[in-house]
Design a protein around this motif. Sequence first.
Motif, PDB file in Angstrom:
ATOM      1  N   SER A 125      75.291 -22.038 -17.780  1.00 28.34           N
ATOM      2  CA  SER A 125      74.837 -23.426 -17.876  1.00 28.34           C
ATOM      3  C   SER A 125      73.431 -23.452 -18.450  1.00 28.34           C
ATOM      4  N   ARG A 153      70.586 -23.747 -17.044  1.00 28.06           N
ATOM      5  CA  ARG A 153      69.533 -23.098 -16.265  1.00 28.06           C
ATOM      6  C   ARG A 153      70.172 -21.989 -15.446  1.00 28.06           C
ATOM      7  N   LEU A 157      71.379 -22.179 -11.808  1.00 32.21           N
ATOM      8  CA  LEU A 157      72.590 -22.940 -11.510  1.00 32.21           C
ATOM      9  C   LEU A 157      73.831 -22.062 -11.528  1.00 32.21           C
ATOM     10  N   LEU A 175      77.288 -28.218 -16.936  1.00 40.68           N
ATOM     11  CA  LEU A 175      76.274 -28.062 -15.907  1.00 40.68           C
ATOM     12  C   LEU A 175      76.815 -27.464 -14.609  1.00 40.68           C
ATOM     13  N   ASP A 216      63.471 -32.472 -14.584  1.00 38.43           N
ATOM     14  CA  ASP A 216      64.698 -32.101 -15.291  1.00 38.43           C
ATOM     15  C   ASP A 216      64.919 -30.593 -15.224  1.00 38.43           C
ATOM     16  N   ASN A 217      66.060 -30.163 -15.718  1.00 37.58           N
ATOM     17  CA  ASN A 217      66.423 -28.754 -15.630  1.00 37.58           C
ATOM     18  C   ASN A 217      65.786 -27.890 -16.712  1.00 37.58           C
ATOM     19  N   TYR A 218      65.000 -28.498 -17.596  1.00 31.08           N
ATOM     20  CA  TYR A 218      64.325 -27.734 -18.639  1.00 31.08           C
ATOM     21  C   TYR A 218      62.862 -27.474 -18.294  1.00 31.08           C
ATOM     22  N   GLY A 277      60.987 -29.355 -15.522  1.00 23.44           N
ATOM     23  CA  GLY A 277      60.596 -29.600 -14.144  1.00 23.44           C
ATOM     24  C   GLY A 277      59.363 -30.467 -14.001  1.00 23.44           C
ATOM     25  N   SER A 285      65.822 -31.751  -6.338  1.00 22.75           N
ATOM     26  CA  SER A 285      66.774 -31.198  -7.295  1.00 22.75           C
ATOM     27  C   SER A 285      66.116 -31.160  -8.671  1.00 22.75           C
ATOM     28  N   GLY A 286      66.584 -30.253  -9.509  1.00 20.89           N
ATOM     29  CA  GLY A 286      65.928 -30.020 -10.791  1.00 20.89           C
ATOM     30  C   GLY A 286      65.170 -28.704 -10.769  1.00 20.89           C
ATOM     31  N   LYS A 287      64.490 -28.410 -11.835  1.00 23.05           N
ATOM     32  CA  LYS A 287      63.875 -27.091 -12.001  1.00 23.05           C
ATOM     33  C   LYS A 287      62.692 -26.849 -11.075  1.00 23.05           C
TER      34      LYS A 287
END
Length: 355
Positions: free
Chosen positions: A145, A147, A150, A271, A300-302, A304, A320-322
């Motif tokens: 995914s 990240r 995950l 994801l 976000d997951n890129y 944070g 939740s997220g980075k």
Amino acid sequence: MSNLALIFPPNLLHRHHLLLLFLLVSATIAAGTTTNYQRFKEAPQFYNAPTCPSIDINGTDEMCSPQAVHVAMTLDVAYLRGSVAAIFSILQHSSCPQNIIFHFVASATADHHHLRYTISRSFPSLKFQIYPYDSSSVSGLISTSIRSALDCPLNYARNYLANLIPQCVRRVVYLDSDLVLVDDIAKLAETPLGDDSVLAAPEYCNANFTSYFTPTFWSNPTLSLTFADRKACYFNTGVMVIDLQRWHEGDYTKKIIEWMELQKRIRIYELGSLPPFLLVFAGKIAPVDHRWNQHGLGGDNYRGLCRDLHPGPVSLLHWSGKGKPWARLEANRPCPLDALWAPYDLLQTPFALES
């Protein structure tokens, strides 16, 4: 000349100095083998209010008491600091903390002795079980995914809760490790599931639901018809109330795995562990007020990046997220909302004085 003589002056190589040096090196090596393990302070003891029902009725097993509130979480060294904070927050805001039973799922290869010791040391009276999770069966089904975190097999443990937790437990609240509660978890546990819903969670129908699946999925009529008769909305799997008996009866673990097997053949989503849950449950879940999952606080997951709270009341804050609050605090680069997590952090710093 010996290796020691190359490092230390000859006058230090007296037998007494060698003994002292040996002890010093041994202590350093021993410390090096344990510094990977974080130490946590003991939390205060929390007691039931006088109005709380007893979960020990006629000497029956507390695990099977209908009065108990069951909480399931995963447990590992990487997120242990977050898990301890989450447990602390749950107990602190509960009216009946002694009625809460925790079910921790840990990788079968994890150091269960260390995990049990850590939890027991911080919460000596906590009622809990640790269940070994053999991730070998799911490892081959995980597709990469956006990240790497995950893709951890433990993220998929929630798929197997009904197979791990004793069958006498009817309902469980599943929580991620990167959150804290500021309200009584019993209120969340009592969420009505209606006549046939298997789980309840806050829904977010304004989110772009289609973005969780690939063009390959949406262009295939057989696949896209999965949502034809459902008002499918995004929901976050980090906070769920699950009826384990209904899960068993519907064989939902198998249904999730079937989607994961298809994903290995045709890439239909992007994801991690979320899309299979959406495919099986979206549009079929019982609603929960958004106050119970103020999610996305990790950015976000890129990147944070820092985020603000969503409008409305708050019962649960979810990073939740980075970006994780403990990592940002450790790096001395906290986001403003990380200050709301910090009071629940029980990490024992190396220079803290024992009380």
